[in-house]
Write a protein that holds these residues in place. Sequence first.
Motif, mmCIF file in Angstrom:
data_model
loop_
_atom_site.group_PDB
_atom_site.id
_atom_site.type_symbol
_atom_site.label_atom_id
_atom_site.label_comp_id
_atom_site.label_asym_id
_atom_site.label_seq_id
_atom_site.Cartn_x
_atom_site.Cartn_y
_atom_site.Cartn_z
ATOM 1 N N SER A 52 0.838 -1.194 0.000
ATOM 2 C CA SER A 52 0.000 0.000 0.000
ATOM 3 C C SER A 52 0.872 1.242 0.000
ATOM 4 O O SER A 52 1.532 1.550 0.989
ATOM 5 C CB SER A 52 -0.911 0.000 1.238
ATOM 6 N N GLN A 53 0.852 1.960 -1.118
ATOM 7 C CA GLN A 53 1.543 3.242 -1.218
ATOM 8 C C GLN A 53 0.596 4.341 -0.761
ATOM 9 O O GLN A 53 -0.598 4.305 -1.054
ATOM 10 C CB GLN A 53 2.003 3.490 -2.649
ATOM 11 N N SER A 54 1.135 5.329 -0.058
ATOM 12 C CA SER A 54 0.288 6.337 0.571
ATOM 13 C C SER A 54 -0.007 7.543 -0.306
ATOM 14 O O SER A 54 -1.096 8.111 -0.238
ATOM 15 C CB SER A 54 0.934 6.823 1.866
ATOM 16 N N GLU A 55 0.958 7.956 -1.114
ATOM 17 C CA GLU A 55 0.852 9.239 -1.800
ATOM 18 C C GLU A 55 0.993 9.094 -3.305
ATOM 19 O O GLU A 55 1.582 8.125 -3.807
ATOM 20 C CB GLU A 55 1.933 10.200 -1.278
ATOM 21 N N LYS A 56 0.481 10.078 -4.003
ATOM 22 C CA LYS A 56 0.616 10.115 -5.459
ATOM 23 C C LYS A 56 2.077 10.038 -5.854
ATOM 24 O O LYS A 56 2.932 10.633 -5.212
ATOM 25 C CB LYS A 56 0.000 11.403 -6.014
ATOM 26 N N GLU A 57 2.353 9.340 -6.902
ATOM 27 C CA GLU A 57 3.742 9.140 -7.293
ATOM 28 C C GLU A 57 4.231 10.243 -8.223
ATOM 29 O O GLU A 57 4.862 9.996 -9.249
ATOM 30 C CB GLU A 57 3.919 7.743 -7.875
ATOM 31 N N ALA A 58 3.907 11.480 -7.832
ATOM 32 C CA ALA A 58 4.519 12.645 -8.462
ATOM 33 C C ALA A 58 5.792 12.994 -7.716
ATOM 34 O O ALA A 58 6.670 13.667 -8.239
ATOM 35 C CB ALA A 58 3.544 13.819 -8.437
ATOM 36 N N ASN A 59 5.876 12.538 -6.468
ATOM 37 C CA ASN A 59 7.029 12.781 -5.607
ATOM 38 C C ASN A 59 8.114 11.749 -5.926
ATOM 39 O O ASN A 59 7.855 10.548 -5.904
ATOM 40 C CB ASN A 59 6.577 12.654 -4.146
ATOM 41 N N PRO A 60 9.342 12.190 -6.228
ATOM 42 C CA PRO A 60 10.409 11.236 -6.567
ATOM 43 C C PRO A 60 10.649 10.180 -5.495
ATOM 44 O O PRO A 60 11.006 9.043 -5.805
ATOM 45 C CB PRO A 60 11.642 12.139 -6.731
ATOM 46 N N PHE A 61 10.460 10.543 -4.214
ATOM 47 C CA PHE A 61 10.635 9.570 -3.138
ATOM 48 C C PHE A 61 9.668 8.406 -3.323
ATOM 49 O O PHE A 61 10.046 7.234 -3.207
ATOM 50 C CB PHE A 61 10.403 10.240 -1.780
ATOM 51 N N ARG A 62 8.401 8.718 -3.596
ATOM 52 C CA ARG A 62 7.387 7.671 -3.742
ATOM 53 C C ARG A 62 7.629 6.829 -4.996
ATOM 54 O O ARG A 62 7.411 5.618 -4.998
ATOM 55 C CB ARG A 62 5.992 8.295 -3.781
ATOM 56 N N ILE A 63 8.082 7.483 -6.056
ATOM 57 C CA ILE A 63 8.395 6.742 -7.279
ATOM 58 C C ILE A 63 9.491 5.722 -7.002
ATOM 59 O O ILE A 63 9.380 4.540 -7.359
ATOM 60 C CB ILE A 63 8.822 7.704 -8.404
ATOM 61 N N ALA A 64 10.562 6.182 -6.352
ATOM 62 C CA ALA A 64 11.685 5.287 -6.053
ATOM 63 C C ALA A 64 11.281 4.197 -5.070
ATOM 64 O O ALA A 64 11.723 3.046 -5.182
ATOM 65 C CB ALA A 64 12.856 6.101 -5.488
ATOM 66 N N GLU A 65 10.446 4.531 -4.109
ATOM 67 C CA GLU A 65 9.999 3.565 -3.101
ATOM 68 C C GLU A 65 9.198 2.430 -3.747
ATOM 69 O O GLU A 65 9.469 1.242 -3.515
ATOM 70 C CB GLU A 65 9.152 4.298 -2.063
ATOM 71 N N THR A 66 8.205 2.792 -4.543
ATOM 72 C CA THR A 66 7.382 1.771 -5.194
ATOM 73 C C THR A 66 8.209 0.945 -6.164
ATOM 74 O O THR A 66 8.064 -0.288 -6.242
ATOM 75 C CB THR A 66 6.197 2.425 -5.925
ATOM 76 N N ARG A 67 9.104 1.593 -6.908
ATOM 77 C CA ARG A 67 9.962 0.848 -7.845
ATOM 78 C C ARG A 67 10.823 -0.160 -7.104
ATOM 79 O O ARG A 67 11.004 -1.292 -7.559
ATOM 80 C CB ARG A 67 10.848 1.822 -8.624
ATOM 81 N N SER A 68 11.340 0.234 -5.937
ATOM 82 C CA SER A 68 12.177 -0.667 -5.163
ATOM 83 C C SER A 68 11.400 -1.903 -4.715
ATOM 84 O O SER A 68 11.913 -3.026 -4.769
ATOM 85 C CB SER A 68 12.743 0.066 -3.940
ATOM 86 N N ILE A 69 10.151 -1.720 -4.281
ATOM 87 C CA ILE A 69 9.316 -2.851 -3.872
ATOM 88 C C ILE A 69 9.034 -3.757 -5.068
ATOM 89 O O ILE A 69 9.184 -4.992 -4.989
ATOM 90 C CB ILE A 69 7.991 -2.355 -3.262
#
Length: 357
Positions: A75-92
Amino acid sequence: MSATRGPWRPAFITVGVALLLVTGCGKAEDQGVVAPTGGNDAVQATSSAPAGGSCTLQQFGGDKLDLKTAKVGFSQSEKEANPFRIAETRSIRDEAAKRGIANLQVTNADSKFSKQIADVEQMIDSGVQLLVVAPLNSDGWDPVFQKAAARKVPIITIDRKINAKHCTDYLTFIGSDFYEQGRRAAKQMATALENKGTVAILLGSPGNNVTTQRTAGFKDEIARSAPGITIDFEQTGNFSREEGQKVAEQLLQSKPSITGIYAENDEMALGAVTALKGAGKKGGDVKIVSIDGTRGAVQAIVDGWLHSVVESNPRFGPLAFETAQTFFTGGAVAENVIISDREYDRTNAKESLPVAY
Protein backbone atom coordinates in the motif's frame (compact mmCIF):
# COMPACT_ATOMS: atom_id res chain seq x y z
CA MET A 1 12.55 5.99 19.85
CA SER A 2 13.78 6.10 23.38
CA ALA A 3 17.35 7.06 24.11
CA THR A 4 17.32 4.67 27.10
CA ARG A 5 18.20 1.08 26.56
CA GLY A 6 19.68 -1.95 28.24
CA PRO A 7 23.01 -3.60 27.52
CA TRP A 8 23.52 -4.98 24.03
CA ARG A 9 26.06 -6.74 21.93
CA PRO A 10 26.36 -5.85 18.22
CA ALA A 11 25.93 -8.65 15.72
CA PHE A 12 26.57 -8.15 12.02
CA ILE A 13 24.24 -9.92 9.62
CA THR A 14 24.90 -9.92 5.88
CA VAL A 15 21.72 -9.66 3.82
CA GLY A 16 22.39 -9.67 0.09
CA VAL A 17 23.87 -6.22 -0.53
CA ALA A 18 22.57 -5.07 2.87
CA LEU A 19 24.68 -4.91 5.98
CA LEU A 20 22.62 -4.97 9.16
CA LEU A 21 23.93 -4.03 12.57
CA VAL A 22 21.69 -5.39 15.29
CA THR A 23 21.88 -3.08 18.30
CA GLY A 24 19.87 -1.81 21.20
CA CYS A 25 17.17 0.78 20.95
CA GLY A 26 18.20 4.42 20.62
CA LYS A 27 18.78 7.33 18.31
CA ALA A 28 21.02 6.89 15.30
CA GLU A 29 24.06 8.41 16.92
CA ASP A 30 23.89 5.55 19.44
CA GLN A 31 23.32 2.90 16.79
CA GLY A 32 26.46 3.45 14.77
CA VAL A 33 24.74 4.18 11.46
CA VAL A 34 27.14 3.77 8.56
CA ALA A 35 26.80 5.95 5.47
CA PRO A 36 25.96 3.78 2.47
CA THR A 37 28.37 3.25 -0.35
CA GLY A 38 27.95 2.03 -3.87
CA GLY A 39 25.33 2.82 -6.49
CA ASN A 40 21.58 3.31 -6.49
CA ASP A 41 20.80 -0.25 -5.46
CA ALA A 42 23.30 -0.46 -2.60
CA VAL A 43 21.52 -0.66 0.74
CA GLN A 44 23.06 -0.56 4.19
CA ALA A 45 21.11 -0.34 7.41
CA THR A 46 21.13 -0.81 11.11
CA SER A 47 18.35 -2.30 13.18
CA SER A 48 17.54 -1.97 16.83
CA ALA A 49 16.72 -5.17 18.69
CA PRO A 50 16.63 -4.60 22.44
CA ALA A 51 15.73 -7.39 24.85
CA GLY A 52 12.08 -8.16 24.23
CA GLY A 53 12.16 -5.98 21.11
CA SER A 54 12.09 -8.69 18.46
CA CYS A 55 9.26 -10.77 17.02
CA THR A 56 9.09 -14.35 15.73
CA LEU A 57 6.48 -16.32 13.83
CA GLN A 58 5.90 -18.39 16.96
CA GLN A 59 5.12 -15.25 18.97
CA PHE A 60 3.00 -13.62 16.27
CA GLY A 61 1.14 -16.71 15.16
CA GLY A 62 0.62 -18.17 11.72
CA ASP A 63 2.44 -20.59 9.45
CA LYS A 64 5.75 -20.66 7.64
CA LEU A 65 5.49 -19.30 4.13
CA ASP A 66 7.35 -19.36 0.84
CA LEU A 67 7.32 -15.79 -0.44
CA LYS A 68 7.57 -16.93 -4.04
CA THR A 69 4.11 -18.47 -3.84
CA ALA A 70 2.66 -15.98 -1.34
CA LYS A 71 0.13 -13.26 -2.06
CA VAL A 72 1.75 -9.96 -1.03
CA GLY A 73 0.16 -6.53 -0.79
CA PHE A 74 1.89 -3.16 -0.93
CA SER A 75 0.00 0.00 0.00
CA GLN A 76 1.54 3.24 -1.22
CA SER A 77 0.29 6.34 0.57
CA GLU A 78 0.85 9.24 -1.80
CA LYS A 79 0.62 10.11 -5.46
CA GLU A 80 3.74 9.14 -7.29
CA ALA A 81 4.52 12.64 -8.46
CA ASN A 82 7.03 12.78 -5.61
CA PRO A 83 10.41 11.24 -6.57
CA PHE A 84 10.64 9.57 -3.14
CA ARG A 85 7.39 7.67 -3.74
CA ILE A 86 8.40 6.74 -7.28
CA ALA A 87 11.68 5.29 -6.05
CA GLU A 88 10.00 3.56 -3.10
CA THR A 89 7.38 1.77 -5.19
CA ARG A 90 9.96 0.85 -7.85
CA SER A 91 12.18 -0.67 -5.16
CA ILE A 92 9.32 -2.85 -3.87
CA ARG A 93 8.33 -3.97 -7.38
CA ASP A 94 11.91 -4.61 -8.49
CA GLU A 95 12.83 -6.64 -5.42
CA ALA A 96 9.65 -8.69 -5.65
CA ALA A 97 10.47 -9.51 -9.27
CA LYS A 98 14.08 -10.31 -8.36
CA ARG A 99 12.91 -12.78 -5.71
CA GLY A 100 10.36 -14.41 -7.99
CA ILE A 101 7.33 -13.12 -6.06
CA ALA A 102 4.73 -13.38 -8.78
CA ASN A 103 1.64 -12.33 -6.82
CA LEU A 104 2.27 -8.72 -5.75
CA GLN A 105 -0.74 -6.43 -5.43
CA VAL A 106 0.04 -2.68 -5.36
CA THR A 107 -2.39 0.09 -4.43
CA ASN A 108 -2.00 3.87 -4.16
CA ALA A 109 -4.08 5.93 -1.73
CA ASP A 110 -3.49 9.19 -3.64
CA SER A 111 -2.80 10.97 -0.32
CA LYS A 112 -6.27 10.08 1.04
CA PHE A 113 -6.12 8.28 4.37
CA SER A 114 -9.64 6.86 4.11
CA LYS A 115 -8.70 5.35 0.75
CA GLN A 116 -5.56 3.80 2.18
CA ILE A 117 -7.50 2.12 4.98
CA ALA A 118 -10.03 0.83 2.43
CA ASP A 119 -7.21 -0.35 0.13
CA VAL A 120 -5.51 -2.33 2.88
CA GLU A 121 -8.75 -3.84 4.17
CA GLN A 122 -9.63 -4.92 0.62
CA MET A 123 -6.24 -6.58 0.22
CA ILE A 124 -6.72 -8.49 3.47
CA ASP A 125 -10.18 -9.58 2.27
CA SER A 126 -8.61 -10.74 -1.00
CA GLY A 127 -6.30 -13.10 0.89
CA VAL A 128 -2.92 -11.38 1.06
CA GLN A 129 -0.50 -13.18 3.40
CA LEU A 130 1.91 -10.28 3.92
CA LEU A 131 1.35 -6.52 3.90
CA VAL A 132 3.97 -3.86 3.28
CA VAL A 133 2.50 -0.46 4.08
CA ALA A 134 3.82 3.07 3.60
CA PRO A 135 1.39 4.78 6.02
CA LEU A 136 -0.02 8.19 5.23
CA ASN A 137 -0.78 8.79 8.94
CA SER A 138 0.57 7.22 12.09
CA ASP A 139 -2.82 6.89 13.83
CA GLY A 140 -6.23 5.53 12.83
CA TRP A 141 -5.23 1.98 11.86
CA ASP A 142 -7.31 0.03 14.39
CA PRO A 143 -9.79 -1.41 11.82
CA VAL A 144 -6.86 -2.74 9.79
CA PHE A 145 -5.14 -4.24 12.83
CA GLN A 146 -8.29 -6.09 13.87
CA LYS A 147 -8.82 -7.55 10.42
CA ALA A 148 -5.15 -8.45 9.93
CA ALA A 149 -4.88 -10.05 13.39
CA ALA A 150 -7.90 -12.24 12.74
CA ARG A 151 -6.13 -13.71 9.70
CA LYS A 152 -2.58 -13.61 11.10
CA VAL A 153 -1.37 -11.27 8.34
CA PRO A 154 1.91 -9.56 9.37
CA ILE A 155 2.29 -5.88 8.53
CA ILE A 156 5.66 -4.34 7.71
CA THR A 157 5.55 -0.55 7.80
CA ILE A 158 8.07 1.45 5.79
CA ASP A 159 9.20 5.11 5.91
CA ARG A 160 6.62 6.14 8.54
CA LYS A 161 5.78 4.50 11.84
CA ILE A 162 2.33 3.46 12.95
CA ASN A 163 1.44 4.13 16.59
CA ALA A 164 0.64 0.57 17.57
CA LYS A 165 1.85 -2.48 19.47
CA HIS A 166 4.85 -4.27 18.03
CA CYS A 167 4.46 -8.02 17.35
CA THR A 168 0.71 -7.70 17.89
CA ASP A 169 -0.51 -5.01 15.49
CA TYR A 170 2.51 -4.87 13.20
CA LEU A 171 5.69 -6.86 12.64
CA THR A 172 8.40 -4.24 12.18
CA PHE A 173 9.15 -0.69 11.03
CA ILE A 174 11.75 -0.11 8.31
CA GLY A 175 12.81 3.46 7.76
CA SER A 176 15.12 6.30 8.63
CA ASP A 177 15.83 7.76 12.04
CA PHE A 178 13.84 10.93 11.45
CA TYR A 179 15.02 12.58 14.65
CA GLU A 180 18.61 12.08 13.56
CA GLN A 181 17.79 13.50 10.12
CA GLY A 182 16.54 16.66 11.83
CA ARG A 183 19.70 16.87 13.95
CA ARG A 184 21.91 16.48 10.89
CA ALA A 185 19.94 19.17 9.05
CA ALA A 186 20.40 21.51 12.04
CA LYS A 187 24.15 20.95 12.01
CA GLN A 188 24.23 21.79 8.31
CA MET A 189 22.17 24.93 8.93
CA ALA A 190 24.49 26.00 11.75
CA THR A 191 27.46 25.61 9.41
CA ALA A 192 25.72 27.52 6.61
CA LEU A 193 24.79 30.43 8.90
CA GLU A 194 27.98 30.35 10.96
CA ASN A 195 25.83 29.81 14.07
CA LYS A 196 23.83 33.03 13.82
CA GLY A 197 20.68 34.18 12.03
CA THR A 198 16.94 33.58 11.77
CA VAL A 199 15.47 30.38 10.34
CA ALA A 200 12.05 29.35 9.05
CA ILE A 201 10.78 25.78 9.14
CA LEU A 202 8.60 24.45 6.33
CA LEU A 203 6.85 21.67 8.23
CA GLY A 204 5.75 18.40 6.69
CA SER A 205 2.22 17.02 6.96
CA PRO A 206 0.72 16.98 10.45
CA GLY A 207 -0.32 13.69 12.00
CA ASN A 208 2.72 11.53 11.26
CA ASN A 209 5.93 10.78 13.07
CA VAL A 210 8.16 11.99 10.22
CA THR A 211 7.14 15.61 10.72
CA THR A 212 7.17 15.35 14.51
CA GLN A 213 10.64 13.82 14.74
CA ARG A 214 12.30 15.87 11.98
CA THR A 215 11.05 19.00 13.75
CA ALA A 216 12.13 17.85 17.21
CA GLY A 217 15.58 16.78 16.04
CA PHE A 218 16.19 20.08 14.30
CA LYS A 219 15.00 22.23 17.21
CA ASP A 220 16.86 20.22 19.82
CA GLU A 221 20.15 20.42 17.93
CA ILE A 222 19.80 24.15 17.22
CA ALA A 223 19.14 24.79 20.91
CA ARG A 224 22.04 22.58 21.92
CA SER A 225 24.78 23.63 19.54
CA ALA A 226 23.70 26.85 17.78
CA PRO A 227 21.89 29.12 20.29
CA GLY A 228 22.72 32.12 18.10
CA ILE A 229 20.16 30.89 15.56
CA THR A 230 16.52 31.84 16.16
CA ILE A 231 13.62 29.86 14.70
CA ASP A 232 11.31 32.68 13.70
CA PHE A 233 8.65 31.04 11.51
CA GLU A 234 6.93 27.65 11.23
CA GLN A 235 4.16 26.63 8.86
CA THR A 236 3.14 23.40 7.20
CA GLY A 237 3.77 22.92 3.51
CA ASN A 238 2.38 19.36 3.61
CA PHE A 239 5.46 17.93 1.88
CA SER A 240 4.19 19.57 -1.34
CA ARG A 241 6.21 21.69 -3.78
CA GLU A 242 3.23 23.91 -4.54
CA GLU A 243 2.38 24.48 -0.88
CA GLY A 244 6.04 24.93 -0.03
CA GLN A 245 6.23 27.70 -2.62
CA LYS A 246 3.13 29.43 -1.25
CA VAL A 247 4.36 29.28 2.32
CA ALA A 248 7.79 30.55 1.28
CA GLU A 249 6.17 33.45 -0.59
CA GLN A 250 4.24 34.38 2.56
CA LEU A 251 7.43 33.99 4.57
CA LEU A 252 9.43 36.34 2.34
CA GLN A 253 6.71 38.98 2.62
CA SER A 254 6.30 38.75 6.40
CA LYS A 255 9.95 37.99 7.29
CA PRO A 256 12.08 39.55 4.52
CA SER A 257 15.25 39.35 6.61
CA ILE A 258 15.08 35.58 7.12
CA THR A 259 18.49 34.01 6.58
CA GLY A 260 17.74 30.28 6.50
CA ILE A 261 14.98 27.86 5.53
CA TYR A 262 14.76 24.31 6.85
CA ALA A 263 12.43 22.34 4.59
CA GLU A 264 11.37 18.95 5.91
CA ASN A 265 11.45 17.50 2.42
CA ASP A 266 13.00 18.37 -0.94
CA GLU A 267 9.73 19.15 -2.66
CA MET A 268 9.03 22.01 -0.26
CA ALA A 269 12.64 23.15 -0.59
CA LEU A 270 12.32 23.33 -4.37
CA GLY A 271 9.07 25.24 -3.95
CA ALA A 272 10.95 27.68 -1.74
CA VAL A 273 13.59 28.09 -4.46
CA THR A 274 10.85 29.12 -6.89
CA ALA A 275 9.59 31.67 -4.34
CA LEU A 276 13.09 33.06 -3.83
CA LYS A 277 13.58 33.44 -7.57
CA GLY A 278 10.23 35.21 -7.80
CA ALA A 279 11.31 37.58 -5.05
CA GLY A 280 14.48 38.48 -6.94
CA LYS A 281 16.80 36.63 -4.57
CA LYS A 282 20.01 34.97 -5.69
CA GLY A 283 21.24 31.51 -4.84
CA GLY A 284 22.77 31.57 -1.38
CA ASP A 285 20.97 34.72 -0.23
CA VAL A 286 18.84 32.45 1.98
CA LYS A 287 20.47 29.19 3.06
CA ILE A 288 18.21 26.20 2.42
CA VAL A 289 18.70 22.81 4.05
CA SER A 290 16.30 19.98 3.30
CA ILE A 291 15.73 16.26 3.68
CA ASP A 292 15.17 13.57 1.01
CA GLY A 293 17.98 13.38 -1.53
CA THR A 294 16.03 13.70 -4.77
CA ARG A 295 17.98 14.38 -7.94
CA GLY A 296 16.30 17.77 -8.32
CA ALA A 297 17.45 18.86 -4.87
CA VAL A 298 21.00 17.59 -5.36
CA GLN A 299 21.09 19.47 -8.67
CA ALA A 300 19.91 22.58 -6.81
CA ILE A 301 22.99 22.28 -4.59
CA VAL A 302 25.16 22.17 -7.72
CA ASP A 303 23.30 25.23 -9.03
CA GLY A 304 23.85 27.13 -5.77
CA TRP A 305 20.25 27.30 -4.51
CA LEU A 306 20.38 24.69 -1.76
CA HIS A 307 23.13 24.49 0.83
CA SER A 308 22.77 20.80 1.68
CA VAL A 309 20.43 17.81 1.76
CA VAL A 310 20.16 14.92 4.20
CA GLU A 311 19.03 11.82 2.34
CA SER A 312 15.95 9.84 3.32
CA ASN A 313 16.62 6.51 1.63
CA PRO A 314 13.53 5.20 -0.22
CA ARG A 315 14.96 1.86 -1.39
CA PHE A 316 13.11 -0.39 1.03
CA GLY A 317 12.52 -3.39 -1.23
CA PRO A 318 15.59 -5.49 -0.32
CA LEU A 319 15.22 -4.93 3.43
CA ALA A 320 11.43 -5.41 3.42
CA PHE A 321 11.52 -8.78 1.67
CA GLU A 322 14.64 -10.01 3.46
CA THR A 323 12.95 -9.16 6.77
CA ALA A 324 9.80 -11.01 5.67
CA GLN A 325 11.87 -14.01 4.59
CA THR A 326 13.58 -14.11 7.99
CA PHE A 327 10.20 -13.96 9.76
CA PHE A 328 8.43 -16.61 7.68
CA THR A 329 11.31 -19.07 8.07
CA GLY A 330 11.22 -18.82 11.86
CA GLY A 331 13.83 -16.12 12.53
CA ALA A 332 13.54 -13.13 14.87
CA VAL A 333 12.76 -9.72 13.39
CA ALA A 334 13.78 -6.48 15.13
CA GLU A 335 11.15 -3.94 16.09
CA ASN A 336 12.97 -1.23 14.11
CA VAL A 337 15.17 -1.61 11.05
CA ILE A 338 16.87 1.75 10.53
CA ILE A 339 18.10 2.31 7.00
CA SER A 340 21.14 4.55 6.65
CA ASP A 341 21.10 7.86 4.80
CA ARG A 342 23.68 9.78 2.80
CA GLU A 343 24.31 13.52 3.01
CA TYR A 344 24.86 15.90 0.09
CA ASP A 345 26.56 19.29 0.01
CA ARG A 346 28.79 21.31 -2.32
CA THR A 347 31.71 18.94 -1.78
CA ASN A 348 29.96 15.90 -3.28
CA ALA A 349 26.72 16.99 -4.98
CA LYS A 350 27.92 16.99 -8.58
CA GLU A 351 29.54 13.57 -8.43
CA SER A 352 26.58 12.18 -6.46
CA LEU A 353 23.89 13.09 -9.00
CA PRO A 354 23.82 9.51 -10.43
CA VAL A 355 23.17 8.16 -6.92
CA ALA A 356 20.30 10.55 -6.12
CA TYR A 357 16.78 9.33 -6.94
